[in-house]
Design a protein around this motif. Structure first.
Motif, PDB file in Angstrom:
ATOM      1  N   SER A 106       0.820  -1.206   0.000  1.00 55.15           N
ATOM      2  CA  SER A 106       0.000   0.000   0.000  1.00 55.15           C
ATOM      3  C   SER A 106       0.854   1.255   0.000  1.00 55.15           C
ATOM      4  O   SER A 106       0.570   2.204  -0.728  1.00 55.15           O
ATOM      5  CB  SER A 106      -0.927   0.010   1.221  1.00 55.15           C
ATOM      6  OG  SER A 106      -1.660   1.219   1.259  1.00 55.15           O
ATOM      7  N   ALA A 107       1.912   1.255   0.806  1.00 53.60           N
ATOM      8  CA  ALA A 107       2.780   2.433   0.890  1.00 53.60           C
ATOM      9  C   ALA A 107       3.469   2.715  -0.443  1.00 53.60           C
ATOM     10  O   ALA A 107       3.628   3.869  -0.840  1.00 53.60           O
ATOM     11  CB  ALA A 107       3.814   2.246   1.995  1.00 53.60           C
ATOM     12  N   VAL A 108       3.871   1.668  -1.162  1.00 47.66           N
ATOM     13  CA  VAL A 108       4.586   1.832  -2.427  1.00 47.66           C
ATOM     14  C   VAL A 108       3.620   2.045  -3.599  1.00 47.66           C
ATOM     15  O   VAL A 108       3.815   2.950  -4.410  1.00 47.66           O
ATOM     16  CB  VAL A 108       5.481   0.596  -2.707  1.00 47.66           C
ATOM     17  CG1 VAL A 108       6.081   0.661  -4.090  1.00 47.66           C
ATOM     18  CG2 VAL A 108       6.575   0.504  -1.656  1.00 47.66           C
ATOM     19  N   MET A 109       2.595   1.232  -3.680  1.00 51.53           N
ATOM     20  CA  MET A 109       1.697   1.237  -4.839  1.00 51.53           C
ATOM     21  C   MET A 109       0.486   2.156  -4.666  1.00 51.53           C
ATOM     22  O   MET A 109      -0.201   2.459  -5.629  1.00 51.53           O
ATOM     23  CB  MET A 109       1.205  -0.181  -5.129  1.00 51.53           C
ATOM     24  CG  MET A 109       2.317  -1.188  -5.357  1.00 51.53           C
ATOM     25  SD  MET A 109       3.283  -0.856  -6.821  1.00 51.53           S
ATOM     26  CE  MET A 109       2.133  -1.305  -8.075  1.00 51.53           C
ATOM     27  N   GLY A 110       0.192   2.542  -3.424  1.00 48.58           N
ATOM     28  CA  GLY A 110      -0.969   3.383  -3.177  1.00 48.58           C
ATOM     29  C   GLY A 110      -2.280   2.620  -3.135  1.00 48.58           C
ATOM     30  O   GLY A 110      -3.349   3.229  -3.154  1.00 48.58           O
ATOM     31  N   THR A 111      -2.189   1.289  -3.076  1.00 45.20           N
ATOM     32  CA  THR A 111      -3.402   0.479  -2.997  1.00 45.20           C
ATOM     33  C   THR A 111      -4.045   0.649  -1.621  1.00 45.20           C
ATOM     34  O   THR A 111      -3.395   1.040  -0.661  1.00 45.20           O
ATOM     35  CB  THR A 111      -3.087  -1.007  -3.236  1.00 45.20           C
ATOM     36  OG1 THR A 111      -2.098  -1.417  -2.282  1.00 45.20           O
ATOM     37  CG2 THR A 111      -2.581  -1.248  -4.636  1.00 45.20           C
ATOM     38  N   PHE A 112      -5.321   0.342  -1.550  1.00 43.20           N
ATOM     39  CA  PHE A 112      -6.031   0.460  -0.287  1.00 43.20           C
ATOM     40  C   PHE A 112      -5.866  -0.825   0.510  1.00 43.20           C
ATOM     41  O   PHE A 112      -5.784  -1.914  -0.054  1.00 43.20           O
ATOM     42  CB  PHE A 112      -7.513   0.729  -0.532  1.00 43.20           C
ATOM     43  CG  PHE A 112      -7.820   2.169  -0.831  1.00 43.20           C
ATOM     44  CD1 PHE A 112      -8.685   2.883  -0.029  1.00 43.20           C
ATOM     45  CD2 PHE A 112      -7.233   2.811  -1.908  1.00 43.20           C
ATOM     46  CE1 PHE A 112      -8.963   4.211  -0.294  1.00 43.20           C
ATOM     47  CE2 PHE A 112      -7.505   4.147  -2.180  1.00 43.20           C
ATOM     48  CZ  PHE A 112      -8.380   4.844  -1.368  1.00 43.20           C
TER      49      PHE A 112
END
Length: 72
Positions: free
Chosen positions: A32-38
């Motif tokens: 999530s931190a790298v890809m911005g996924t939830f």
């Protein structure tokens, strides 16, 4: 699947009160931190990981209750 969790924030507007941190599955945090996924917290809230909780940060009561119940 790992059941380890870490506290992570839910995005809040300034008008909604103090920022609340939630418990999230450890293996989903870096993605999530790298890809911005939830991510999905134990309480069901969904949000992207934006920062780590500091000691003493307010924790979601529902997440804490669920996490504490796993210790039984």
């Amino acid at each position: 699947m790992s059941t380890e969790v870490l506290e992570r924030p839910e995005l809040k507007d300034a008008d909604t009160g103090p920022e609340m941190f939630h418990y999230v599955r450890k293996e989903k945090i870096a993605e999530s931190a790298v890809m911005g996924t939830f991510v999905v917290a134990l309480c069901g809230e969904t949000f992207p990981v934006t920062k780590a909780a500091k000691p003493g940060s307010p924790v979601c009561p529902a997440c804490k209750e669920i996490y504490d119940s796993w210790g039984d």
